[in-house]
Design a protein around this motif. Structure first.
Motif, PDB file in Angstrom:
ATOM      1  N   GLU A  47       0.830  -1.209   0.000  1.00  0.00           N
ATOM      2  CA  GLU A  47       0.000   0.000   0.000  1.00  0.00           C
ATOM      3  C   GLU A  47       0.864   1.258   0.000  1.00  0.00           C
ATOM      4  OE1 GLU A  47      -3.346   0.254  -0.331  1.00  0.00           O
ATOM      5  OE2 GLU A  47      -3.268  -1.900  -0.707  1.00  0.00           O
ATOM      6  N   LYS A  50       2.009   1.889  -3.523  1.00  0.00           N
ATOM      7  CA  LYS A  50       0.951   2.505  -4.330  1.00  0.00           C
ATOM      8  C   LYS A  50       0.780   3.978  -3.981  1.00  0.00           C
ATOM      9  CE  LYS A  50      -2.515  -0.375  -3.632  1.00  0.00           C
ATOM     10  NZ  LYS A  50      -3.851  -0.987  -3.825  1.00  0.00           N
ATOM     11  N   ASN A  56      -4.958   9.387  -7.106  1.00  0.00           N
ATOM     12  CA  ASN A  56      -6.262   8.769  -6.834  1.00  0.00           C
ATOM     13  C   ASN A  56      -6.899   8.171  -8.088  1.00  0.00           C
ATOM     14  OD1 ASN A  56      -6.221   9.298  -4.096  1.00  0.00           O
ATOM     15  ND2 ASN A  56      -7.206  11.299  -4.308  1.00  0.00           N
ATOM     16  N   LYS A  59      -5.233   4.897  -8.887  1.00  0.00           N
ATOM     17  CA  LYS A  59      -5.693   3.818  -8.001  1.00  0.00           C
ATOM     18  C   LYS A  59      -7.057   3.300  -8.449  1.00  0.00           C
ATOM     19  CE  LYS A  59      -3.176   5.383  -3.893  1.00  0.00           C
ATOM     20  NZ  LYS A  59      -3.267   5.909  -2.517  1.00  0.00           N
ATOM     21  N   LEU A  60      -7.910   4.223  -8.919  1.00  0.00           N
ATOM     22  CA  LEU A  60      -9.223   3.824  -9.403  1.00  0.00           C
ATOM     23  C   LEU A  60      -9.088   2.948 -10.657  1.00  0.00           C
ATOM     24  CD1 LEU A  60     -12.295   4.027  -9.144  1.00  0.00           C
ATOM     25  CD2 LEU A  60     -12.195   6.119 -10.536  1.00  0.00           C
ATOM     26  N   LEU A  62      -6.499   1.096 -11.406  1.00  0.00           N
ATOM     27  CA  LEU A  62      -5.953  -0.188 -10.961  1.00  0.00           C
ATOM     28  C   LEU A  62      -7.058  -1.071 -10.361  1.00  0.00           C
ATOM     29  CD1 LEU A  62      -3.476  -1.989 -10.492  1.00  0.00           C
ATOM     30  CD2 LEU A  62      -3.109  -0.789  -8.312  1.00  0.00           C
ATOM     31  N   GLU A  63      -7.944  -0.430  -9.599  1.00  0.00           N
ATOM     32  CA  GLU A  63      -9.023  -1.171  -8.945  1.00  0.00           C
ATOM     33  C   GLU A  63     -10.035  -1.713  -9.947  1.00  0.00           C
ATOM     34  OE1 GLU A  63     -12.635  -0.257  -5.781  1.00  0.00           O
ATOM     35  OE2 GLU A  63     -10.805   0.960  -5.686  1.00  0.00           O
ATOM     36  N   THR A  64     -10.330  -0.918 -10.995  1.00  0.00           N
ATOM     37  CA  THR A  64     -11.370  -1.318 -11.942  1.00  0.00           C
ATOM     38  C   THR A  64     -10.829  -2.168 -13.100  1.00  0.00           C
ATOM     39  OG1 THR A  64     -11.067   0.810 -13.095  1.00  0.00           O
ATOM     40  CG2 THR A  64     -12.834   0.670 -11.454  1.00  0.00           C
ATOM     41  N   GLY A  66      -7.443  -3.446 -13.123  1.00  0.00           N
ATOM     42  CA  GLY A  66      -6.425  -4.400 -12.673  1.00  0.00           C
ATOM     43  C   GLY A  66      -5.030  -4.102 -13.167  1.00  0.00           C
ATOM     44  N   GLU A  85      -2.983  -5.841 -10.250  1.00  0.00           N
ATOM     45  CA  GLU A  85      -3.718  -6.471  -9.158  1.00  0.00           C
ATOM     46  C   GLU A  85      -4.769  -7.381  -9.777  1.00  0.00           C
ATOM     47  OE1 GLU A  85      -5.286  -3.597  -6.423  1.00  0.00           O
ATOM     48  OE2 GLU A  85      -3.356  -3.340  -5.401  1.00  0.00           O
ATOM     49  N   LEU A  90      -0.501  -9.604  -6.846  1.00  0.00           N
ATOM     50  CA  LEU A  90      -0.327  -8.166  -6.710  1.00  0.00           C
ATOM     51  C   LEU A  90       1.161  -7.872  -6.900  1.00  0.00           C
ATOM     52  CD1 LEU A  90      -2.953  -8.917  -4.994  1.00  0.00           C
ATOM     53  CD2 LEU A  90      -2.575  -6.743  -3.825  1.00  0.00           C
TER      54      LEU A  90
END
Length: 339
Positions: A47, A50, A56, A59-60, A62-64, A66, A85, A90
């Motif tokens: 974390e 990152k 921000n 990160k969004l 990466l989250e949506t 990958g 991810e 990861l």
């Protein structure tokens, strides 16, 4: 902690580093992956990594999706990074963005003269993390000094994306499927395709035949390996292969030794007199057929470039043998020179 690892990587002349959750951090030093951290990467450190590199919106993404790419600037070095991810995997991959011009290590006037041609195909090849995009960026920067022409750059995020020039048009991967006569290409005379795997050879060859120039990056292990890959796609002695050789100007294979040592290169300049033989033969047969002093002007082996680096004291003998892909030949040449 992360900054200390990146500093350690830089000091060891490593060019790449990989962070992976639950694993020890590894770096590529002299073509060998080595552990550079005694402890496995924990979740809090992941974390922190990152937070250090990603905004921000990154990160969004990466989250949506990958996956996300970008540039991180440490205290005295820039790094191209990619975060992944996916399920239990990861990991983050960092590669050094050279803070020197890789093109300075290509000493051949013949190679630079061919880059001045207003049309034809120019290829940069090498393995992943060997600075193909950075070398191409240097070449494009050199070309722009004397040319007002528009350049269309096809590529994902790379060092080429960092070029800021009013005459550069940055296009996405989707544009690769467009036809050569697409309206967006009107008035564009130079094209850069920065993807390791080139498809639709008909399109790029056709643009060259129309009097435009195309610069490509292709993953490869040598000039010969690069040509083998291309011919396997377009067909040996096919009509498209004949057209390919007619527009081919040069192929340059790059291998970066280290941040301090720079790079070495193998290159081939495809003279018009060579093209019928290139079409009829494999490149290995072609080299044997054209052995001699005249041919050496247009072909530089990787070992010749390594020897130049040795003579200029950029590298030592140990680094030379760690870099070469033909150690017996290098040993013979060095003994012949009394080195």
């Amino acid at each position: 902690m992360i900054e200390k690892i990146l500093t350690k990587v830089k000091d060891s002349s490593a060019l790449e580093v990989q962070f992976r959750l639950g694993h020890k951090t590894i770096a590529k030093v002299k073509n060998e992956w080595l552990e550079i951290d005694k402890e496995s990467l924990g979740y809090s450190e992941w974390e922190d990594l990152k937070d250090l590199c990603l905004q921000n919106n990154d990160k969004l993404t990466l989250e949506t999706k990958g996956f996300v790419r970008g540039v991180y600037k440490s205290m005295d070095q820039q790094w191209m990074f990619s975060f992944t991810e996916h399920k239990d995997c990861l990991k983050a991959y960092f590669s050094v963005i050279p803070n020197f011009e890789l093109s300075q290590y290509i000493q051949s006037p013949v190679y630079w003269d061919t880059l001045k041609k207003s049309s034809g195909l120019f290829i940069v090849t090498g393995q992943r993390g060997q600075g193909k995009s950075s070398l191409l960026k240097d070449i494009i920067s050199e070309i722009k000094k004397d040319s007002p022409k528009l350049i269309a750059v096809h590529g994902n995020f790379s060092t080429l994306s960092m070029l800021n020039n009013d005459s550069l048009i940055h296009l996405s991967e989707e544009a690769l499927t467009w036809e050569a006569h697409h309206p967006i290409y009107d008035g564009i005379d130079q094209f850069v395709v920065d993807f390791n795997n080139i498809k639709n050879w008909e399109k790029w060859i056709k643009l060259c035949e129309e009097g435009r120039s195309v610069y490509l990056t292709i993953s490869g292990l040598s000039v010969e390996n690069c040509l083998e890959q291309i011919i396997s796609q377009i067909g040996f002695q096919s009509n498209l292969a004949r057209r390919f050789y007619q527009v081919l100007n040069s192929i340059c294979y790059q291998k970066v030794i280290g941040i301090k040592e720079g790079a070495v290169h193998e290159f081939f300049v495809a003279q018009q007199a060579f093209k019928d033989d290139l079409f009829r033969m494999s490149f290995a047969e072609f080299k044997k057929h054209h052995e001699g002093e005249a041919f050496k002007k247009y072909f530089q082996s990787l070992n010749q470039s390594i020897i130049q680096a040795l003579v200029r004291r950029r590298i030592d003998v140990k680094s030379a043998f760690a870099t070469t892909e033909a150690p017996d030949d290098l040993d013979t040449q060095l003994k012949r020179m009394g080195l």
